[in-house]
Design a protein around this motif. Structure first.
Motif, PDB file in Angstrom:
ATOM      1  N   THR A 165     -29.207  -5.741 -12.676  1.00 10.65           N
ATOM      2  CA  THR A 165     -29.643  -4.642 -11.810  1.00 10.65           C
ATOM      3  C   THR A 165     -30.076  -3.476 -12.683  1.00 10.65           C
ATOM      4  OG1 THR A 165     -28.094  -5.283 -10.062  1.00 10.65           O
ATOM      5  CG2 THR A 165     -28.954  -3.030 -10.007  1.00 10.65           C
ATOM      6  N   GLN A 166     -31.212  -2.899 -12.351  1.00  7.63           N
ATOM      7  CA  GLN A 166     -31.675  -1.737 -13.082  1.00  7.63           C
ATOM      8  C   GLN A 166     -31.873  -0.564 -12.126  1.00  7.63           C
ATOM      9  OE1 GLN A 166     -35.394  -2.675 -14.969  1.00  7.63           O
ATOM     10  NE2 GLN A 166     -36.443  -3.171 -13.048  1.00  7.63           N
ATOM     11  N   GLU A 167     -31.651   0.623 -12.650  1.00 10.14           N
ATOM     12  CA  GLU A 167     -31.842   1.845 -11.876  1.00 10.14           C
ATOM     13  C   GLU A 167     -32.791   2.755 -12.632  1.00 10.14           C
ATOM     14  OE1 GLU A 167     -28.052   3.586 -11.192  1.00 10.14           O
ATOM     15  OE2 GLU A 167     -27.316   1.929  -9.934  1.00 10.14           O
ATOM     16  N   TYR A 168     -33.675   3.431 -11.890  1.00 11.86           N
ATOM     17  CA  TYR A 168     -34.595   4.354 -12.534  1.00 11.86           C
ATOM     18  C   TYR A 168     -35.032   5.414 -11.524  1.00 11.86           C
ATOM     19  CZ  TYR A 168     -38.191   1.444 -10.272  1.00 11.86           C
ATOM     20  OH  TYR A 168     -38.955   0.747  -9.356  1.00 11.86           O
ATOM     21  N   SER A 169     -35.591   6.471 -12.050  1.00 12.10           N
ATOM     22  CA  SER A 169     -36.052   7.593 -11.228  1.00 12.10           C
ATOM     23  C   SER A 169     -37.568   7.576 -11.149  1.00 12.10           C
ATOM     24  CB  SER A 169     -35.585   8.929 -11.828  1.00 12.10           C
ATOM     25  OG  SER A 169     -34.182   9.021 -11.792  1.00 12.10           O
ATOM     26  N   ALA A 170     -38.083   7.760  -9.959  1.00 14.98           N
ATOM     27  CA  ALA A 170     -39.508   7.956  -9.720  1.00 14.98           C
ATOM     28  C   ALA A 170     -39.703   9.407  -9.302  1.00 14.98           C
ATOM     29  CB  ALA A 170     -39.993   6.993  -8.642  1.00 14.98           C
ATOM     30  N   PRO A 171     -40.952   9.890  -9.236  1.00 17.66           N
ATOM     31  CA  PRO A 171     -41.165  11.311  -8.929  1.00 17.66           C
ATOM     32  C   PRO A 171     -40.492  11.789  -7.655  1.00 17.66           C
ATOM     33  CG  PRO A 171     -43.189  10.324  -9.728  1.00 17.66           C
ATOM     34  CD  PRO A 171     -42.208   9.205  -9.585  1.00 17.66           C
ATOM     35  N   ASN A 172     -40.354  10.926  -6.659  1.00 19.70           N
ATOM     36  CA  ASN A 172     -39.785  11.395  -5.389  1.00 19.70           C
ATOM     37  C   ASN A 172     -38.645  10.533  -4.881  1.00 19.70           C
ATOM     38  OD1 ASN A 172     -41.423   9.195  -4.868  1.00 19.70           O
ATOM     39  ND2 ASN A 172     -42.044   9.947  -2.845  1.00 19.70           N
ATOM     40  N   ARG A 173     -38.051   9.725  -5.759  1.00 16.48           N
ATOM     41  CA  ARG A 173     -37.016   8.808  -5.299  1.00 16.48           C
ATOM     42  C   ARG A 173     -36.171   8.307  -6.456  1.00 16.48           C
ATOM     43  NH1 ARG A 173     -41.019   4.129  -3.248  1.00 16.48           N
ATOM     44  NH2 ARG A 173     -42.458   5.886  -3.161  1.00 16.48           N
ATOM     45  N   GLU A 174     -34.995   7.768  -6.097  1.00 14.87           N
ATOM     46  CA  GLU A 174     -34.150   7.036  -7.028  1.00 14.87           C
ATOM     47  C   GLU A 174     -34.155   5.577  -6.587  1.00 14.87           C
ATOM     48  OE1 GLU A 174     -32.778   8.402  -9.690  1.00 14.87           O
ATOM     49  OE2 GLU A 174     -33.514  10.399  -9.138  1.00 14.87           O
ATOM     50  N   VAL A 175     -34.378   4.680  -7.526  1.00 16.60           N
ATOM     51  CA  VAL A 175     -34.587   3.269  -7.199  1.00 16.60           C
ATOM     52  C   VAL A 175     -33.511   2.412  -7.863  1.00 16.60           C
ATOM     53  CG1 VAL A 175     -36.189   1.316  -7.315  1.00 16.60           C
ATOM     54  CG2 VAL A 175     -37.068   3.658  -7.012  1.00 16.60           C
ATOM     55  N   VAL A 180     -40.307 -13.446 -11.454  1.00 17.35           N
ATOM     56  CA  VAL A 180     -39.157 -12.549 -11.373  1.00 17.35           C
ATOM     57  C   VAL A 180     -39.375 -11.632 -10.173  1.00 17.35           C
ATOM     58  CG1 VAL A 180     -37.824 -10.732 -12.478  1.00 17.35           C
ATOM     59  CG2 VAL A 180     -38.708 -12.630 -13.849  1.00 17.35           C
ATOM     60  N   ALA A 181     -38.510 -11.751  -9.171  1.00 20.01           N
ATOM     61  CA  ALA A 181     -38.604 -10.923  -7.963  1.00 20.01           C
ATOM     62  C   ALA A 181     -37.775  -9.662  -8.156  1.00 20.01           C
ATOM     63  CB  ALA A 181     -38.109 -11.699  -6.753  1.00 20.01           C
ATOM     64  N   THR A 182     -38.279  -8.553  -7.674  1.00 18.64           N
ATOM     65  CA  THR A 182     -37.581  -7.268  -7.813  1.00 18.64           C
ATOM     66  C   THR A 182     -37.571  -6.528  -6.478  1.00 18.64           C
ATOM     67  OG1 THR A 182     -39.648  -6.263  -8.598  1.00 18.64           O
ATOM     68  CG2 THR A 182     -38.082  -7.007 -10.275  1.00 18.64           C
ATOM     69  N   PRO A 183     -36.838  -7.042  -5.481  1.00 18.32           N
ATOM     70  CA  PRO A 183     -36.651  -6.240  -4.271  1.00 18.32           C
ATOM     71  C   PRO A 183     -35.887  -4.973  -4.635  1.00 18.32           C
ATOM     72  CG  PRO A 183     -35.094  -8.049  -4.320  1.00 18.32           C
ATOM     73  CD  PRO A 183     -36.016  -8.268  -5.481  1.00 18.32           C
ATOM     74  N   ARG A 184     -36.064  -3.921  -3.879  1.00 12.09           N
ATOM     75  CA  ARG A 184     -35.464  -2.661  -4.304  1.00 12.09           C
ATOM     76  C   ARG A 184     -34.927  -1.862  -3.126  1.00 12.09           C
ATOM     77  NH1 ARG A 184     -41.091  -1.824  -4.800  1.00 12.09           N
ATOM     78  NH2 ARG A 184     -41.884  -0.124  -3.482  1.00 12.09           N
ATOM     79  N   VAL A 185     -34.059  -0.929  -3.468  1.00  9.91           N
ATOM     80  CA  VAL A 185     -33.570   0.073  -2.524  1.00  9.91           C
ATOM     81  C   VAL A 185     -33.971   1.426  -3.069  1.00  9.91           C
ATOM     82  CG1 VAL A 185     -31.565   1.135  -1.461  1.00  9.91           C
ATOM     83  CG2 VAL A 185     -31.629  -1.337  -1.772  1.00  9.91           C
ATOM     84  N   SER A 186     -34.672   2.220  -2.253  1.00  8.70           N
ATOM     85  CA  SER A 186     -35.162   3.537  -2.676  1.00  8.70           C
ATOM     86  C   SER A 186     -34.455   4.626  -1.883  1.00  8.70           C
ATOM     87  CB  SER A 186     -36.676   3.646  -2.467  1.00  8.70           C
ATOM     88  OG  SER A 186     -37.361   2.652  -3.198  1.00  8.70           O
TER      89      SER A 186
END
Length: 661
Positions: A542-552, A568-574
């Motif tokens: 699991t990886q976490e990162y910041s986008a300009p308007n969200r945390e993913v 490689v599938a990367t479903p996400r929660v924003s």
């Protein structure tokens, strides 16, 4: 600057109201006093409508792009963190802005209609402009009252919540709503001409010929918007499907069904002078259903991912719907004695007979969908009890109607007008039937055990085979230039056939994905693997990162084929800033033979629960939808503009050539 921009929006909307009312007054005066007015008295209000709508939309976009939170719409729907693309699309992603866009599209259609009104002696044309003025006054009136996006806040907030998170997850938000409006609003044109024809007691085919292009434009955009909306839902919502018979989905389907019936019925009246009263009913119903769809979307009476917040526009749209129904069908009833067609189909075994059956099936389909959509709303309004009409009802009713429509599409275009002798029908259908029978046999031999799938493939093959057979016998010479001359010279016929091929593709994909699709829900620890659809599926990390308007938060799910990582599938929660609820987004692996779809059911630091889907041929659903819309646009044509009415006559001559083949 903070007040100058909304002031410009106010000016534009009030200009639109005044110009719309002026157009309505002038149009009806010119209709009942032909030649008493100058054409310039129509031109000025139309272009003032366009200017007012454009100014309002431009003011709204500037307010969003400059983070002007003194404007109520910006404060309610925008955030400083929103990207520029979704900032632009926010202009139509909420209630007030969507009404501004509606008014702008309607003003554009009105300007196009004005081009065809060369003189105020044109009673049919000026009356249509008058009707469009009344409709435009309603929408501009909403912008200045209950749906006003330009209210100025005395104490503006430093930032806003941003758009609905679901409207920031896919670029299709830039295309689906505008295309939907181009479809919905476009049906105002035939409605206006139909009302004008009823007012002056003018039957015949002139109003049909003059609205043919608008009908095809509206139908093509509505078709494209419907498939874009399904694709958007499939890519964003994460439930593994694309159509749920949601009330607002149904609201877009309803005018498409009656609009499709109207296009076919209009062709019969232009060619054979039949179904005149039926055409008036269909066009009035289509426009009324666009208003009903808008009411359902914006009133809050249904719970839907598509619905906007409940507001005062609901009663306004309900009132407009009642006015349209009473005025439209009341006027039709009053003029009914002059609208009966003088001729009737000689036989159901004819082109016009097949069109009639097709229209009855489409109308019945629309009635079924309307009943299932509106019934829960009516019951709750009358009794306070909440009831639901679910997918089983719609599927059970749609399947037999769909088979009937496929049969009509396969047989109807190859039938001659007036009467089809059995020998002629057999001659034109024998090869498509043989090929369809062989295809169905191969499918059964390959392991297909679903009667519905075999029947759908059989009928779709008949449609494709009959189209190819007509193409082969109609070509003047077997070459690319000969093919191009044929399809360019007979745009109406071959555009319709192209749309039919798209329909055939859509129903085949629906049947195949329903029969052979796979689904599984699995829970995996980090590093654990399971089998699905021939792949080894592993939860890697699991990886976490910041986008300009969200945390993913994004788990990595690998799909291995014989030990090699195939995907490689990367479903996400924003988690969007200024938004309380996190949003899940599925991962879709699309290919020419299948889609593998992965959505998150639950995500823990070292454990994930996944919904896994495999859909054969899914990508061809969107291709087939594009083919359908392209068929409408091809029938429209993009060549040199012909003189008034020549499109209809050209379509008649072309259709007769094909009918004799």
């Amino acid at each position: 600057m903070s007040t100058l921009v909304p002031a410009a929006g106010w000016v534009g909307s009030f200009l639109g109201v005044a110009a719309s009312l002026a157009l309505a007054w002038t149009g009806f005066r010119a209709q009942y006093k032909p030649g008493a007015l100058r054409r310039n008295q129509l031109v000025v209000p139309v272009w003032c409508m366009v200017a007012g709508a454009a100014l309002s939309m431009l003011a709204l976009e500037i307010a969003l792009l400059t983070d002007n939170f003194a404007v109520s719409y910006v404060a309610e729907t925008h955030s400083r963190d929103t990207s520029w693309l979704f900032t632009i699309t926010t202009a139509w992603s909420a209630l007030g802005g969507s009404i501004v866009l509606w008014a702008l599209v309607l003003a554009g259609y009105t300007a196009v209609v004005l081009r065809g009104v060369r003189t105020t002696d044109d009673r049919l044309g000026v009356g249509a402009l008058g009707v469009m003025g009344i409709v435009a006054a309603f929408f501009f009136g909403l912008v200045t009252t209950v749906a006003n996006p330009f209210r100025i806040l005395i104490n503006p907030p430093p930032n806003g919540p941003g758009p609905n998170p679901l409207l920031q997850e896919n670029i299709l938000v830039a295309f689906h709503p505008p295309m939907l409006y181009l479809g919905f609003v476009g049906f105002t044109v035939p409605f206006a001409f139909a009302m004008s024809a009823l007012l002056i007691r003018q039957g015949g085919i002139d109003w049909l010929r003059r609205t043919r292009r608008a009908n095809l434009v509206a139908w093509s955009f509505l078709t494209g918007a419907t498939f874009l909306g399904a694709w958007w839902a499939y890519e964003v919502l994460g439930w593994g499907g694309y159509w749920a018979w949601d009330p607002v989905e149904n609201a877009a389907l309803l005018p498409w069904l009656t609009g499709t019936a109207f296009i076919h019925s209009a062709a019969v009246q232009i060619k054979r002078g039949m179904l005149q009263a039926w055409n008036f009913v269909l066009v009035l119903a289509t426009f009324a259903l666009t208003i009903l769809g808008t009411f359902l979307t914006r009133s809050g009476v249904v719970s839907s991912v598509h619905s906007f917040t409940e507001s005062g526009v609901g009663p306004a749209f309900l009132g407009l719907l009642l006015v349209v129904l009473v005025a439209g069908f009341g006027l039709f009833a009053a003029r009914g004695e002059r609208l009966a067609s003088l001729s009737r189909p000689e036989s159901l075994a004819s082109r016009e007979g097949a069109f009639l059956v097709n229209n009855l099936l489409l109308s019945l389909f629309a009635f079924v969908v309307l009943t299932g959509t509106v019934y829960p709303i009516v019951v709750e309004a009358l009794t306070g009890n909440q009831v639901s009409v679910g997918r089983p009802f719609f599927d059970r009713m749609a399947v037999p109607l769909g088979f009937g429509l496929l049969l009509a599409m396969g047989v109807g275009p190859i039938l001659p007008y007036r009467h089809a002798a059995p020998g002629v029908v057999w001659q034109r259908l024998r090869y498509p039937l043989v090929v369809a029978s062989l295809t169905a046999a191969v499918l059964v031999a390959a392991g297909a055990r679903s009667p519905g799938l075999v029947a759908v493939v059989f009928l779709a093959t008949v449609i494709v085979g009959s189209t190819l057979r007509q193409l082969a016998v109609s070509m003047p010479q077997r070459s690319l230039p000969g093919f191009l001359r044929l399809v360019r010279g007979q745009r109406a016929y071959w555009g319709g056939q192209l749309a039919h091929l798209g329909v055939a593709g859509v129903v085949v994909v629906i049947a195949v994905t329903g029969a052979f699709g796979e689904r599984s829900t699995v829970t995996l620890q980090r590093g654990e693997a399971t089998e699905f659809a021939g792949y080894q599926v592993t939860f890697e990390a699991t990886q976490e990162y910041s986008a300009p308007n969200r945390e993913v938060t994004e788990p990595r799910i690998s799909f291995r084929d014989d030990g090699t990582v195939a995907h490689v599938a990367t479903p996400r929660v924003s988690s969007f800033r200024n938004q309380e609820q996190a949003v899940g987004t599925p991962s879709v692996w699309s290919g020419p033979t299948q889609d593998v779809y992965v959505s998150l059911a639950d995500l823990q630091p070292d454990q994930v629960t996944l919904n896994l889907y495999r859909y054969p041929l899914m990508v061809w659903m969107w291709v087939a939808g594009a083919v359908m819309a392209a068929g409408g646009l091809w029938a429209l044509g993009f060549g040199r503009r012909r003189s008034q009415g020549s499109d209809g006559r050209h379509a008649e001559r072309s259709d007769e050539v094909v009918s004799r083949a």
